[in-house]
Design a protein around this motif. Structure first.
Motif, mmCIF file in Angstrom:
data_model
loop_
_atom_site.group_PDB
_atom_site.id
_atom_site.type_symbol
_atom_site.label_atom_id
_atom_site.label_comp_id
_atom_site.label_asym_id
_atom_site.label_seq_id
_atom_site.Cartn_x
_atom_site.Cartn_y
_atom_site.Cartn_z
ATOM 1 N N PHE A 25 0.776 -1.142 0.035
ATOM 2 C CA PHE A 25 -0.086 -0.003 -0.141
ATOM 3 C C PHE A 25 1.164 1.363 -0.023
ATOM 4 O O PHE A 25 0.431 2.334 -0.367
ATOM 5 N N MET A 159 -7.677 -4.437 -2.556
ATOM 6 C CA MET A 159 -6.518 -4.691 -3.550
ATOM 7 C C MET A 159 -6.878 -5.146 -4.887
ATOM 8 O O MET A 159 -6.662 -4.614 -5.944
ATOM 9 N N PHE A 162 -9.022 -2.532 -6.593
ATOM 10 C CA PHE A 162 -7.990 -1.587 -7.264
ATOM 11 C C PHE A 162 -7.441 -1.991 -8.482
ATOM 12 O O PHE A 162 -7.389 -1.412 -9.553
ATOM 13 N N VAL A 163 -7.130 -3.307 -8.487
ATOM 14 C CA VAL A 163 -6.402 -3.756 -9.658
ATOM 15 C C VAL A 163 -7.294 -3.907 -10.835
ATOM 16 O O VAL A 163 -7.103 -3.727 -12.191
ATOM 17 N N TYR A 234 1.182 -7.518 -7.213
ATOM 18 C CA TYR A 234 2.040 -6.452 -7.082
ATOM 19 C C TYR A 234 2.358 -5.606 -8.486
ATOM 20 O O TYR A 234 2.293 -4.427 -8.538
ATOM 21 N N VAL A 237 -0.668 -3.431 -9.441
ATOM 22 C CA VAL A 237 -0.800 -2.454 -8.529
ATOM 23 C C VAL A 237 0.095 -1.366 -8.855
ATOM 24 O O VAL A 237 -0.421 0.013 -8.987
ATOM 25 N N GLN A 238 1.346 -1.435 -9.062
ATOM 26 C CA GLN A 238 2.309 -0.646 -9.595
ATOM 27 C C GLN A 238 1.684 -0.008 -11.075
ATOM 28 O O GLN A 238 1.715 1.283 -11.127
ATOM 29 N N ASN A 240 -1.058 0.121 -12.380
ATOM 30 C CA ASN A 240 -2.385 1.125 -12.088
ATOM 31 C C ASN A 240 -1.877 2.292 -11.217
ATOM 32 O O ASN A 240 -2.332 3.569 -11.696
ATOM 33 N N CYS A 241 -1.155 2.499 -10.326
ATOM 34 C CA CYS A 241 -0.644 3.642 -9.771
ATOM 35 C C CYS A 241 -0.032 4.513 -10.735
ATOM 36 O O CYS A 241 -0.247 5.871 -10.885
ATOM 37 N N VAL A 256 -1.519 4.216 -3.155
ATOM 38 C CA VAL A 256 -2.735 3.249 -3.499
ATOM 39 C C VAL A 256 -3.811 4.232 -3.024
ATOM 40 O O VAL A 256 -4.662 4.444 -3.821
#
Length: 428
Positions: A25, A159, A162-163, A234, A237-238, A240-241, A256
């Protein structure tokens, strides 16, 4: 007596829970600071490095039915002293990590409830967490497995939202230029270390092998499944960020949450905050289970007093649970978590390197074993050792000295325990 074992599904969830924590996060912004959009490549490279180490753990784990993990592998490959060093360091580091995560939970909770922001209240909550989980642990592994599964699934919900949901809001322009013009070797190594430490925790999977169904098959299989899943999560997540925040990702401490807030407003922020709390809470649950079993495994190997291996009617090492919880509570009162955490960072490699080197050694000792074998001969263990040494060479000097110093400090205790064991064995 309740002796039901964990099945493969529970073991996989336990592995995921032990790795995915508060770091993911908070991680993407730091990685972006050093590599920009190319931070995505760091996840791919680190995945290869971490999987190399994890596969070594998988092969070693397939040789044993009993609990112990890295301690057991080092002991069987190199003898009692090296097993003692690895085992005691793991136990110490695990206690420090549990105390730190308990305080981390109360700190994160204070962001949601400002009224508990005082140090006294935060430490009181942390102590309450350790006490509660220790008592729950004493009631048997089925309760711990149940809580672990709930925490793992619950922390994955925000998570995965978000993904899967955030990917529709990424902007292609945020990935260019992909490689920063001022990129240096130091930036690359620092980013790799940051990302690598987000993957740590997989080494705990084999610690409680004795409580699992068919551990020779399920431990290596669960390692491969859980680490592959974590790596995919992981990476996205990166992805999308970077795609949602672009240059704003650099420097943010809550990447996040910021990305979710950018897309879904206050509801997104709340979801991530709750996810962070659940994530840290899940790690507390995992720590309350595996940390006492580090002590139990050492006692079974006669490297800690034998009373540490005594079980209650639920087949739980109750003395190890009580002593471990008590030490963790004492650590929450010292306030020296930052200094002690430096030891835990480096001492993880006291588990990684011996386990990787143990692979060819244990192969020679067990040439006909039918368990999992790392492919390509000794190539993967060699890559894993070189990667670990490279990460150590790029670590902060203070953390390196603290970690090695701790290993030296506990070495004389080995002689005392050998004498203690001799006296115990000589008694009628």
């Amino acid at each position: 007596m309740n002796d039901k074992k964990w099945n493969l599904q529970t073991i996989v969830l336990y592995g995921i829970n032990g790795v995915i924590g508060s770091g993911i996060f908070l991680l993407p912004g730091s990685a972006y600071d050093h590599l920009g959009p190319a931070s995505l490549v760091a996840y791919l490279f680190v995945f290869v490095l971490v999987m190399s180490i994890a596969l070594c753990f998988a092969e070693c784990g397939s040789l044993f039915e009993q609990s112990g993990g890295p301690y057991l592998y080092a002991k069987q490959a190199f003898g009692d002293f090296f097993g003692y060093e690895v085992g005691v360091m793991k136990w110490i580091v695990s206690i420090i990590a549990w105390a730190t995560m308990a305080v981390g939970f109360s700190t994160a909770l204070s962001a949601l409830i400002p009224q508990i922001a005082s140090p006294v209240l935060q430490k009181t909550i942390a102590i309450g967490i350790i006490l509660t989980l220790s008592l729950v642990n004493l009631l048997g592994i089925n309760i711990m497995a149940y809580l672990n599964n709930i925490a793992t699934v619950a922390k994955l919900i925000p998570m995965l939202v978000f993904v899967l949901g955030g990917i529709w809001y990424v902007e292609g322009a945020n990935y260019t230029p992909f490689i920063p013009s001022d990129l240096t070797i130091n930036s690359v190594s620092t980013a790799f270390i940051i990302v690598f430490f987000a993957f740590t925790g997989f080494e705990n999977l084999g610690v409680a092998a004795g409580d699992m169904e068919n551990p020779k098959r399920n431990v290596p299989l669960a390692l491969i499944i859980s680490m592959s899943f974590v790596s995919v999560v992981y990476f996205f997540v990166q992805f999308n960020c970077v795609g949602i925040l672009g240059a704003d990702l650099g420097g943010t401490k809550t990447p996040v949450a910021d990305a979710m807030g950018h897309v879904w407003g206050s509801n997104g922020l709340l979801l991530v905050t709750l996810g962070t709390l659940i994530s840290i809470g899940g790690l507390n649950i995992a720590s309350s289970f595996n940390t006492p079993r580090c002590a139990q495994a050492l006692a079974e190997g006669r490297l800690l007093p034998k009373f540490m291996m005594k079980n209650n009617k639920y087949n739980v090492p109750y003395i190890s649970v009580l002593i471990t919880g008590g030490l963790a509570i004492l650590l929450t009162l010292t306030g020296s978590f930052v200094e002690l955490a430096a030891i835990s960072v480096i001492s993880r490699f006291s588990q990684y390197i011996p386990t990787c080197i143990a692979v060819p050694v244990l192969r020679k000792k067990n040439p006909n074993h039918a368990g999992y074998k790392v492919p390509f001969g000794i190539f993967v263990p060699v890559i894993a050792v070189v990667a670990s040494l490279w990460l150590l060479a790029n670590a902060d000097l203070f953390k390196l000295a603290a970690g090695l110093g701790a290993m030296i400090l506990v070495a004389p205790l080995y002689i005392l325990m050998k004498k203690y064991s001799s006296v115990e064995n000589s008694r009628p």
